[in-house]
Design an enzyme around this catalytic site. Structure first.
Site, mmCIF file in Angstrom:
data_model
loop_
_atom_site.group_PDB
_atom_site.id
_atom_site.type_symbol
_atom_site.label_atom_id
_atom_site.label_comp_id
_atom_site.label_asym_id
_atom_site.label_seq_id
_atom_site.Cartn_x
_atom_site.Cartn_y
_atom_site.Cartn_z
ATOM 1 C CB ALA A 110 46.111 43.092 37.627
ATOM 2 N N PRO A 112 42.339 46.470 41.414
ATOM 3 C CG PRO A 112 42.047 47.861 43.277
ATOM 4 C CD PRO A 112 41.900 46.429 42.832
ATOM 5 N N GLY A 113 45.012 47.223 41.126
ATOM 6 C CA GLY A 113 46.413 47.472 40.833
ATOM 7 C C GLY A 113 47.358 47.591 42.007
ATOM 8 C CE LYS A 115 46.337 41.347 46.846
ATOM 9 N NZ LYS A 115 45.155 42.246 46.703
ATOM 10 C CG ASP A 133 40.632 42.431 36.220
ATOM 11 O OD1 ASP A 133 41.194 42.375 37.335
ATOM 12 O OD2 ASP A 133 39.407 42.244 36.077
ATOM 13 C CG ASP A 160 38.033 33.413 31.488
ATOM 14 O OD1 ASP A 160 38.765 32.964 32.391
ATOM 15 O OD2 ASP A 160 36.831 33.110 31.379
ATOM 16 C CG ASP A 174 44.173 39.064 45.261
ATOM 17 O OD1 ASP A 174 44.264 38.479 46.353
ATOM 18 O OD2 ASP A 174 43.452 40.066 45.086
ATOM 19 C CB CYS A 231 39.728 39.434 50.423
ATOM 20 S SG CYS A 231 38.683 39.659 48.981
#
Length: 287
Positions: A110, A112-113, A115, A133, A160, A174, A231
């Site tokens: 998640a 830095p937040g 999404k 995370d 994890d 993501d 990405c």
């Protein structure tokens, strides 16, 4: 910017490599999303008019900054959590989870937040989001951003992603990746990503991504939706990861209809096609 020969040779088989190089060598357009949990879109547009805003075509809350003035992160609106500075392609994944107010949602990686906050916004702070995370270092910006944006339907966990448990209506993965889509302009991040680009690293990430997507899918309720995104521009981290899931489960990929130029059966976004960062999105349903 120095591109490795092997990278260009690979990309030449996937896209117009000269157009890619030209776009990757220029800075990405700065963008932000209005946080409707705290602010009205029209009100924010009016107050930030000096930034010469234009809409992000695929996100009604998203705006590009076109002025020479780009320090949006120093505004009162940012400090108050009324906006979230976010690349325009990163605004895509949350929109295709088909979020409902009663959903139990898992955001596997998640920080830095951005999404996570977008999910909370689309759920109107209802339901429950588990924002996870693996890194304690990455939890700090995640928590700070959720607090700044007044997100109240979210709990933060540190695990994890391959060891997560539970049963969820919607899952956002993501995934950690090589980050090759983030090469835009002569920045330190671009330089480091170019230096670190190599097939061994890509294969390492692909192995982790296959483990993460398999575990995440096992936590999804029947008829639940998972959105997988990276990405990265590498097929090994994108199409091949999704195909691995399809080959080993009963998962079904659903088409993403969006006002954006992309290539392939999934949402594969090359930087030069929409003047964005490179990105990949797949929508998966458990049947």
């Amino acid at each position: 910017m120095k591109f490795k020969d092997k990278m260009l040779e690979k990309y030449s088989k996937l896209t117009d490599v000269e157009a890619y190089k030209k776009c990757a060598g220029s800075f990405v357009r700065k963008s932000f999303r209005v946080n409707t949990l705290k602010a009205d879109i029209e009100g924010v547009k009016e107050r930030l008019a000096d930034f010469d805003l234009s809409p992000v075509p695929w996100c009604k809350e998203g705006f590009y900054i076109n002025s020479a003035k780009r320090d949006i992160g120093k505004t009162e609106e940012h400090a108050l959590g009324e906006i979230f500075v976010q690349t325009s392609v990163s605004m895509i994944p949350a929109q295709f989870l088909e979020l409902k107010w009663k959903d139990l949602v898992l955001d596997v990686s998640a920080s830095p937040g951005g999404k996570t906050e977008h999910c909370a916004q689309l759920m109107n702070n209802k339901g429950l989001i588990v924002a996870n995370d693996i890194s304690s270092t990455r939890l700090k910006p995640l928590i700070i951003n959720l607090q700044r944006c007044s997100v109240s339907n979210t709990v933060v966990t540190q695990m994890d992603g391959r060891e997560l448990k539970g049963e969820y209506d919607k899952i956002l993965l993501d995934a950690p990746c090589s980050g090759s889509g983030m090469i835009r302009g002569p920045t330190e991040l671009s330089k480091r990503t170019l230096e670190e680009w190599n097939p061994i690293n890509i294969d390492k990430y692909a192995k982790l991504q296959k483990q993460l997507i398999t575990q995440a899918y096992s936590l999804l309720k029947k008829n639940g939706i998972m959105v997988y995104s990276t990405c990265s521009l590498e097929p090994e981290e994108n199409e091949e990861v999704v195909e691995y899931l399809l080959d080993n489960t009963n998962a079904k990929v659903e088409k993403i209809n969006l006002n954006i130029k992309s290539s392939g059966s999934y949402l594969r976004i090359w930087p030069q096609d929409n003047d964005t960062e490179g990105f990949f999105v797949a929508k998966i349903r458990k049947i």
